[in-house]
Design a protein around this motif. Structure first.
Motif, mmCIF file in Angstrom:
data_model
loop_
_atom_site.group_PDB
_atom_site.id
_atom_site.type_symbol
_atom_site.label_atom_id
_atom_site.label_comp_id
_atom_site.label_asym_id
_atom_site.label_seq_id
_atom_site.Cartn_x
_atom_site.Cartn_y
_atom_site.Cartn_z
ATOM 1 N N LEU A 25 0.857 -1.198 0.274
ATOM 2 C CA LEU A 25 0.119 -0.055 0.106
ATOM 3 C C LEU A 25 0.947 1.180 -0.062
ATOM 4 O O LEU A 25 0.568 1.948 -0.792
ATOM 5 N N VAL A 26 1.855 1.211 1.033
ATOM 6 C CA VAL A 26 2.746 2.422 1.004
ATOM 7 C C VAL A 26 3.383 2.750 -0.439
ATOM 8 O O VAL A 26 3.727 3.838 -0.911
ATOM 9 N N GLY A 27 4.188 1.563 -0.793
ATOM 10 C CA GLY A 27 5.110 1.545 -1.996
ATOM 11 C C GLY A 27 3.950 1.994 -3.127
ATOM 12 O O GLY A 27 4.866 2.880 -3.796
ATOM 13 N N SER A 28 2.801 1.762 -3.056
ATOM 14 C CA SER A 28 2.061 2.384 -4.490
ATOM 15 C C SER A 28 1.778 3.570 -4.192
ATOM 16 O O SER A 28 1.389 4.163 -5.210
ATOM 17 N N CYS A 29 1.908 4.305 -3.185
ATOM 18 C CA CYS A 29 1.390 5.649 -2.944
ATOM 19 C C CYS A 29 2.643 6.695 -3.314
ATOM 20 O O CYS A 29 2.614 7.606 -3.188
ATOM 21 N N LEU A 30 3.877 6.085 -3.171
ATOM 22 C CA LEU A 30 5.002 6.540 -3.542
ATOM 23 C C LEU A 30 5.538 6.597 -4.959
ATOM 24 O O LEU A 30 5.195 5.626 -5.802
ATOM 25 N N ARG A 31 6.418 7.633 -5.266
ATOM 26 C CA ARG A 31 6.935 7.650 -6.540
ATOM 27 C C ARG A 31 8.320 6.555 -6.698
ATOM 28 O O ARG A 31 8.667 6.245 -5.550
ATOM 29 N N SER A 32 8.635 6.243 -7.811
ATOM 30 C CA SER A 32 9.814 5.276 -8.002
ATOM 31 C C SER A 32 11.057 5.684 -7.367
ATOM 32 O O SER A 32 11.996 4.914 -7.009
ATOM 33 N N ASN A 33 11.291 7.034 -7.153
ATOM 34 C CA ASN A 33 12.372 7.614 -6.596
ATOM 35 C C ASN A 33 12.334 8.077 -5.126
ATOM 36 O O ASN A 33 13.193 8.353 -4.412
ATOM 37 N N ASP A 34 11.439 7.174 -4.611
ATOM 38 C CA ASP A 34 11.208 7.672 -3.175
ATOM 39 C C ASP A 34 11.622 6.129 -2.405
ATOM 40 O O ASP A 34 11.259 5.284 -3.057
ATOM 41 N N LEU A 35 12.208 6.419 -1.081
ATOM 42 C CA LEU A 35 12.542 5.218 -0.359
ATOM 43 C C LEU A 35 11.844 5.067 0.821
ATOM 44 O O LEU A 35 11.300 6.018 1.371
ATOM 45 N N PHE A 36 11.685 3.689 1.289
ATOM 46 C CA PHE A 36 10.910 3.750 2.511
ATOM 47 C C PHE A 36 11.658 2.165 3.140
ATOM 48 O O PHE A 36 12.094 1.360 2.638
ATOM 49 N N THR A 37 11.423 2.116 4.501
ATOM 50 C CA THR A 37 11.887 0.993 5.206
ATOM 51 C C THR A 37 11.317 0.843 6.397
ATOM 52 O O THR A 37 10.414 1.523 6.864
ATOM 53 N N ARG A 38 11.378 -0.291 7.106
ATOM 54 C CA ARG A 38 10.614 -0.649 8.274
ATOM 55 C C ARG A 38 11.506 -0.544 9.552
ATOM 56 O O ARG A 38 12.847 -1.138 9.384
ATOM 57 N N THR A 39 11.269 0.186 10.660
ATOM 58 C CA THR A 39 12.153 0.552 11.587
ATOM 59 C C THR A 39 11.784 -0.407 12.800
ATOM 60 O O THR A 39 12.379 -0.473 13.950
ATOM 61 N N SER A 40 10.264 -0.811 12.768
ATOM 62 C CA SER A 40 9.964 -1.741 14.048
ATOM 63 C C SER A 40 8.811 -2.292 13.420
ATOM 64 O O SER A 40 8.371 -2.282 12.197
#
Length: 156
Positions: free
Chosen positions: A111-126
């Motif tokens: 869900l989060v990945g689909s809301c971001l653009r291809s040059n945006d990064l995300f990670t899980r911290t907990s």
């Protein structure tokens, strides 16, 4: 790297923490030894680099890799006068009972990945927390991304 990321994700989901610095050092030693053994030509390297699925969504990576990207993008943002915003998403019902929340992390990640653009990064911290690094011209644009994720999360 795939095995390291998978193991790191398991540690995050099961224990709420990533792998130790010592484990990362050992992994780096193993990778360095492997790099000495194998020599590749430019054609092979280009084929391997371009073989990844280029989806039009945010890039998910382990927290350790995220830190490297953050450092690189911070330097680039200063040099190129770009704006990056660091966003933390906390999924909670007001309690610390993570079992009660019942988050399906794979669904949240998609869900989060689909809301971001291809040059945006995300990670899980907990178990219930995601960290995003987004390239935006203004703070208002960063708020729009947060709103888009929130609306989609609550609609699902």
């Amino acid at each position: 790297m795939k095995y390291y990321d998978e193991l790191n994700d398991i540690f995050l989901s099961e224990l709420g923490t990533g792998l130790s610095k010592r484990f990362k050092q050992l992994y780096d030693i193993i990778i360095a030894d492997h790099a000495k053994e194998e020599s590749k030509d430019m054609e092979t390297i280009m084929r391997e680099l371009s073989s990844h699925d280029q989806q039009n969504q945010g890039f998910f990576c382990s927290y350790e890799i995220f830190k490297y990207f953050y450092e690189l993008l911070l330097k680039m943002s200063i040099r190129n006068e770009q704006n990056y915003y660091l966003i933390m998403l906390q999924f909670s019902d007001g309690t610390l009972d993570y079992e009660k929340i019942g988050l399906d992390f794979d669904r949240v990640k998609r869900l989060v990945g689909s809301c971001l653009r291809s040059n945006d990064l995300f990670t899980r911290t907990s178990e219930t927390q995601l960290l995003l690094l987004v390239d935006c011209q203004t703070e208002e644009n960063a708020h729009l991304i947060i709103q888009r994720i929130s609306n989609k999360f609550y609609s699902v």
